[in-house]
Scaffold this motif. Sequence first.
Motif, PDB file in Angstrom:
ATOM      1  N   HIS A 223     -48.815  21.509 -38.591  1.00 27.05           N
ATOM      2  CA  HIS A 223     -50.224  21.891 -38.546  1.00 27.05           C
ATOM      3  C   HIS A 223     -51.072  20.790 -39.157  1.00 27.05           C
ATOM      4  O   HIS A 223     -50.812  20.353 -40.282  1.00 27.05           O
ATOM      5  CB  HIS A 223     -50.447  23.206 -39.293  1.00 27.05           C
ATOM      6  N   TRP A 224     -52.061  20.345 -38.400  1.00 28.05           N
ATOM      7  CA  TRP A 224     -53.054  19.410 -38.913  1.00 28.05           C
ATOM      8  C   TRP A 224     -54.266  20.214 -39.353  1.00 28.05           C
ATOM      9  O   TRP A 224     -54.775  21.045 -38.609  1.00 28.05           O
ATOM     10  CB  TRP A 224     -53.437  18.396 -37.846  1.00 28.05           C
ATOM     11  N   VAL A 225     -54.693  19.970 -40.591  1.00 27.28           N
ATOM     12  CA  VAL A 225     -55.810  20.707 -41.184  1.00 27.28           C
ATOM     13  C   VAL A 225     -56.949  19.728 -41.427  1.00 27.28           C
ATOM     14  O   VAL A 225     -56.801  18.753 -42.175  1.00 27.28           O
ATOM     15  CB  VAL A 225     -55.381  21.381 -42.509  1.00 27.28           C
ATOM     16  N   PHE A 226     -58.075  19.981 -40.796  1.00 28.96           N
ATOM     17  CA  PHE A 226     -59.236  19.091 -40.880  1.00 28.96           C
ATOM     18  C   PHE A 226     -59.739  18.995 -42.321  1.00 28.96           C
ATOM     19  O   PHE A 226     -59.756  19.989 -43.036  1.00 28.96           O
ATOM     20  CB  PHE A 226     -60.353  19.633 -39.974  1.00 28.96           C
ATOM     21  N   PRO A 227     -60.145  17.786 -42.780  1.00 27.36           N
ATOM     22  CA  PRO A 227     -60.258  16.589 -41.958  1.00 27.36           C
ATOM     23  C   PRO A 227     -59.012  15.710 -41.913  1.00 27.36           C
ATOM     24  O   PRO A 227     -58.866  14.938 -40.971  1.00 27.36           O
ATOM     25  CB  PRO A 227     -61.421  15.827 -42.635  1.00 27.36           C
ATOM     26  N   SER A 228     -58.100  15.811 -42.912  1.00 27.60           N
ATOM     27  CA  SER A 228     -57.016  14.816 -42.927  1.00 27.60           C
ATOM     28  C   SER A 228     -55.751  15.314 -43.617  1.00 27.60           C
ATOM     29  O   SER A 228     -55.045  14.528 -44.254  1.00 27.60           O
ATOM     30  CB  SER A 228     -57.496  13.534 -43.633  1.00 27.60           C
ATOM     31  N   HIS A 229     -55.461  16.605 -43.497  1.00 25.84           N
ATOM     32  CA  HIS A 229     -54.319  17.173 -44.208  1.00 25.84           C
ATOM     33  C   HIS A 229     -53.236  17.643 -43.232  1.00 25.84           C
ATOM     34  O   HIS A 229     -53.515  17.879 -42.050  1.00 25.84           O
ATOM     35  CB  HIS A 229     -54.751  18.358 -45.074  1.00 25.84           C
ATOM     36  N   THR A 230     -52.026  17.798 -43.732  1.00 24.51           N
ATOM     37  CA  THR A 230     -50.950  18.362 -42.931  1.00 24.51           C
ATOM     38  C   THR A 230     -50.236  19.450 -43.706  1.00 24.51           C
ATOM     39  O   THR A 230     -50.084  19.373 -44.925  1.00 24.51           O
ATOM     40  CB  THR A 230     -49.906  17.299 -42.525  1.00 24.51           C
ATOM     41  N   ARG A 231     -49.789  20.463 -42.966  1.00 22.08           N
ATOM     42  CA  ARG A 231     -48.933  21.534 -43.509  1.00 22.08           C
ATOM     43  C   ARG A 231     -47.728  21.598 -42.581  1.00 22.08           C
ATOM     44  O   ARG A 231     -47.874  21.862 -41.384  1.00 22.08           O
ATOM     45  CB  ARG A 231     -49.696  22.856 -43.546  1.00 22.08           C
TER      46      ARG A 231
END
Length: 377
Positions: A223-231
């Motif tokens: 999962h990409w979480v705006f603006p620049s994170h990942t889970r």
Amino acid sequence: MLSKDENELLTRVGRGTPAGEMLRCYWWPVGFTEHVKEKSSPTKVRLLGEDFVLFRDGGGRLGLVELHCSHRGTSLEFGRVEDRGIRCCYHGWLYDVNGRCLEQPAEPADSTFKDRIHHPAYKAQEIGGFVFAYIGPDPAPLLPRYDLLLEENGERVIGAGTEYCNWLQRAENSVDQTHLVALHAPEYPHMALKRPEIGWEKTIYGAKITMHVPGVSKPKHSHWVFPSHTRHTTARKGRIPDHAIRFRVPTDDTRTMTFWLRFTPYDETNRGKPLVLKTVGFEDDKPGVYTRVDDGWWRIASHDQDRVAQESQGDIYDRSKEHLGASDQGVILLRNLIKESIDAVRDGDDPFWILRRPEQNEKITFDASMAEIRALG
């Protein structure tokens, strides 16, 4: 590809720049709870091209204020933290966590000068062992309560490292999952150079990325979480599989700080034990210095592979020279959402994935298989 002007639009993060004003609408991790103790030495923090000092006063309150004293500009990094706030080493001006000037020792006893001074101060909150900062306009949005920041049934390890490149290079890596079959081939030998089928589904938080690799029975979801994170989950060779989240924080135009969290759930025999929290802290990364190994592939150690890929693009990658393919749909989605969010902020609206309602934010939970994120309503 982007034009040079578009590249400038998306990459510059200073105050007053289009992307910088948009990115200031979000909370960003800047430190660790374990490192910010009551009345300990203040810590210099750099975020979005600006400098601050982080501290905790004698009452346990977090303070995040402009680095340079409002009197003569001396750095408060060298000040003293006291019960009521932070005192400048040069002339002893004392500021509380809200930026009020409480004392000016050299001024006349009946002076009201201090009451007319307001030192720039910003919001700071703690969650999951991290200290988050908000330096944007009021009212501040809610600090997202992601599941791994709240989960107690396991071991949480947190740390941070510096990448010597622009934030967008790191953010694009978040949606570019196809690089796993090449760059991370030494860590995922069962996927090495196999042509994947990959899809990006736009969501309320960013995108769900699903990758099918020939010969691998189950798809990989991240999962990409705006603006620049990942889970996501990780299962690199030689390491116990875990759940992870990475916050890629724009330090300035040419540096990014990645704050990371790895969570390993307890098995049934340990269920119910207290959370184990380990703070690794800041890693000593140096520009252009990477660990080389004999892995039969790129001779780049696992922990340096992403850094090599993005840093070697240059401080700020010139996207006017690139050639995107069908496998780059996630990168295109990311750039479009950034542009839309920049436009929204210019129009006085919230950018993408801003939380305002408490019922949205009780616990933002991703399922264990990473197949989907539960509805927030």
